[in-house]
Design a protein around this motif. Structure first.
Motif, PDB file in Angstrom:
ATOM      1  N   LEU A 111       7.505  50.469  72.574  1.00 56.70           N
ATOM      2  CA  LEU A 111       7.945  50.712  73.912  1.00 56.70           C
ATOM      3  C   LEU A 111       7.358  49.354  74.439  1.00 56.70           C
ATOM      4  N   GLU A 112       6.050  48.891  74.361  1.00 52.42           N
ATOM      5  CA  GLU A 112       5.512  47.872  75.004  1.00 52.42           C
ATOM      6  C   GLU A 112       5.456  46.619  74.172  1.00 52.42           C
ATOM      7  N   ASP A 113       5.233  46.542  73.155  1.00 48.40           N
ATOM      8  CA  ASP A 113       4.957  45.311  72.264  1.00 48.40           C
ATOM      9  C   ASP A 113       6.088  44.858  71.425  1.00 48.40           C
ATOM     10  N   MET A 114       7.267  45.386  71.326  1.00 48.19           N
ATOM     11  CA  MET A 114       8.350  44.872  70.638  1.00 48.19           C
ATOM     12  C   MET A 114       9.516  44.439  71.363  1.00 48.19           C
ATOM     13  N   ARG A 115      10.229  43.280  70.790  1.00 48.69           N
ATOM     14  CA  ARG A 115      11.313  43.011  71.470  1.00 48.69           C
ATOM     15  C   ARG A 115      12.384  42.733  70.540  1.00 48.69           C
ATOM     16  N   VAL A 116      13.555  42.981  70.443  1.00 52.15           N
ATOM     17  CA  VAL A 116      14.550  42.534  69.391  1.00 52.15           C
ATOM     18  C   VAL A 116      15.360  41.291  70.404  1.00 52.15           C
ATOM     19  N   LEU A 117      15.764  40.250  69.857  1.00 50.15           N
ATOM     20  CA  LEU A 117      16.200  38.849  70.477  1.00 50.15           C
ATOM     21  C   LEU A 117      17.143  38.281  69.369  1.00 50.15           C
ATOM     22  N   PRO A 118      18.118  37.516  69.801  1.00 49.70           N
ATOM     23  CA  PRO A 118      18.900  36.732  69.117  1.00 49.70           C
ATOM     24  C   PRO A 118      18.021  35.570  68.177  1.00 49.70           C
ATOM     25  N   SER A 119      18.359  35.337  67.002  1.00 55.75           N
ATOM     26  CA  SER A 119      17.391  34.512  66.455  1.00 55.75           C
ATOM     27  C   SER A 119      17.486  33.165  67.046  1.00 55.75           C
ATOM     28  N   ASP A 120      18.668  32.687  67.519  1.00 55.99           N
ATOM     29  CA  ASP A 120      18.429  31.357  68.196  1.00 55.99           C
ATOM     30  C   ASP A 120      17.503  31.277  69.365  1.00 55.99           C
ATOM     31  N   LEU A 243       6.304  31.487  72.432  1.00 59.34           N
ATOM     32  CA  LEU A 243       6.207  31.805  74.075  1.00 59.34           C
ATOM     33  C   LEU A 243       7.169  32.420  74.968  1.00 59.34           C
ATOM     34  N   MET A 244       7.110  33.568  75.518  1.00 63.03           N
ATOM     35  CA  MET A 244       8.032  34.151  76.187  1.00 63.03           C
ATOM     36  C   MET A 244       7.610  34.810  77.474  1.00 63.03           C
ATOM     37  N   PRO A 245       8.753  35.084  78.818  1.00 62.21           N
ATOM     38  CA  PRO A 245       7.865  35.526  79.654  1.00 62.21           C
ATOM     39  C   PRO A 245       7.312  36.994  79.643  1.00 62.21           C
ATOM     40  N   VAL A 246       6.357  37.159  80.372  1.00 59.38           N
ATOM     41  CA  VAL A 246       5.691  38.570  80.237  1.00 59.38           C
ATOM     42  C   VAL A 246       6.647  39.543  80.818  1.00 59.38           C
ATOM     43  N   ASN A 247       6.787  40.853  80.114  1.00 60.29           N
ATOM     44  CA  ASN A 247       7.719  41.913  80.683  1.00 60.29           C
ATOM     45  C   ASN A 247       6.618  42.934  81.068  1.00 60.29           C
ATOM     46  N   ASP A 248       6.471  42.931  82.469  1.00 60.61           N
ATOM     47  CA  ASP A 248       5.349  43.654  83.246  1.00 60.61           C
ATOM     48  C   ASP A 248       6.164  45.310  83.224  1.00 60.61           C
ATOM     49  N   LYS A 249       7.321  45.335  82.887  1.00 57.07           N
ATOM     50  CA  LYS A 249       7.769  46.794  82.814  1.00 57.07           C
ATOM     51  C   LYS A 249       8.459  46.967  81.815  1.00 57.07           C
TER      52      LYS A 249
END
Length: 368
Positions: A111-120, A243-249
């Motif tokens: 919920l907090e630590d993972m993100r799935v993004l396009p490889s580009d 580096l990516m923006p912090v997601n506070d929520k």
């Protein structure tokens, strides 16, 4: 003296036109249940209903109950059926922590630590190029130098590292390696997707790269490279970390189990956690569908294991392998999965119940 606030629901009678729900009451269901600490909405609903994901419909059909999650330990739930209506009546409760739909405390990492993004997007993100005093690694309290960052002083950034490349499941015999154009080795991810089916590996087209937040940093001085201070980290920072923006929520803590209105043809289980070749109840799986397919949190799917294609020994007796008539056996139901976090083309789901282990390549269908 500790004062406990009791909320008395005098005269509150939740009545729902039963439609088909009356037939969904579980045989031998209790007429009364006292909510206990550690319960989840799914667990409670499974005591009363054969289809637990219908629970929110009982609550949401009644204007007296504004939030179906607001039931608490100590609530007394009465359920009865008079031939026309299902009646659910909370009597009283102690104010405290509401019962969640699913065990969120067990899913914190996803919920907090993972993100799935396009490889580009991952490849083009600003990256760590070096550390103060030319150190080989960075830790909390040290400066890191980042290229490609456009930021204002004081802005916080998440430091992330790729963990996994998700791919559609297919039956190609060619095993596709997990590759990312980066000089950073992937950290050990929780996922397993190397189970074999009929001698083939399930590795299809790429659907997204998962990254894990390993720390945060604060912008100090601009430039190329920029200077940032590592404010916290759970791993050593390496050159090439993004580096990516912090997601506070990062997530919504409320989930309303419900059946989806439609389902894409490619909806499958593409990876699972914890075990080597299958997943069971309360384990996390990755699904090959996401928000771009209309998936949202709480959607519940039935999981089916594809039937094997076997030789028909009766219709075509033969001692030669692969010669003669073959037949594909029916798909078999194995359990239910509920989505708890979505990305563009991938979702995380929790196995809620099942009659056999869930494997990669298993097919998602609309629940009955």
């Amino acid at each position: 003296m500790l004062k406990k606030t009791l909320a008395l629901f005098a005269g509150l009678l939740v009545t729902v036109a039963v439609y088909a729900a009356g037939a969904q009451l579980r045989p031998g269901h209790p007429d009364t249940y006292v909510v206990k600490k550690g319960d989840t909405l799914w667990d409670i609903s499974a005591r009363f209903l054969q289809k637990p994901w219908l629970w929110p419909e009982i609550w949401q059909a009644n204007p007296q109950v504004h939030n179906p999650h607001l039931i608490y330990p100590g609530d007394v739930l009465n359920l009865s059926y008079d031939g026309q209506h299902v009646m659910l009546k909370p009597r009283m409760r102690e104010v405290g922590s509401a019962i969640p739909a699913i065990p969120l405390d067990q899913l914190k990492m996803f919920l907090e630590d993972m993100r799935v993004l396009p490889s580009d997007q991952v490849k083009q993100a600003p990256y760590v190029v070096g550390f103060e005093e030319n150190m080989p690694r960075g830790i909390t309290g040290q400066f890191v130098y980042v290229r490609g960052l456009d930021s204002k002083p004081g802005q916080r950034w998440a430091i992330v590292r790729p963990t996994h490349m998700f791919r559609h499941f297919d039956d190609s015999p060619t095993r596709v390696a997990h590759l990312l154009d980066s000089n950073v080795s992937m950290v050990n991810g929780p996922w397993r997707e190397d189970s074999r089916r009929d001698g083939h590996y399930g590795k299809g087209d790429e659907v997204g790269v998962e990254v894990r937040v390993i720390g945060t940093a604060k912008m100090l001085r601009g430039g190329d490279p920029s200077t940032l201070l590592v404010t916290d980290s759970n791993r050593e920072i390496r050159k090439g970390d993004r580096l990516m923006p912090v997601n506070d929520k990062p997530y919504d803590p409320y989930y309303y189990p419900h059946a989806p209105k439609s389902l894409p043809d490619h909806a499958r289980v593409i990876a699972f956690t914890d075990s080597l070749n299958s997943a069971g109840r309360r384990e996390v799986v990755a699904l090959s569908i996401g928000s771009s397919d209309g998936v949202n949190n709480g959607q519940t799917y039935a999981v089916f294991q594809p039937g094997e294609n076997i030789h028909d020994d009766v219709a075509s007796p033969s001692i030669l392998r692969g010669v003669g008539e073959r037949v594909t056996l029916p798909d078999e139901f194995v359990g239910h999965v509920m989505v708890f976090r979505t990305f563009d083309h991938v979702s995380y789901g929790l196995i809620m119940d099942g009659v056999r282990p869930v494997r990669t390549g298993d097919v998602l269908r609309l629940p009955e």
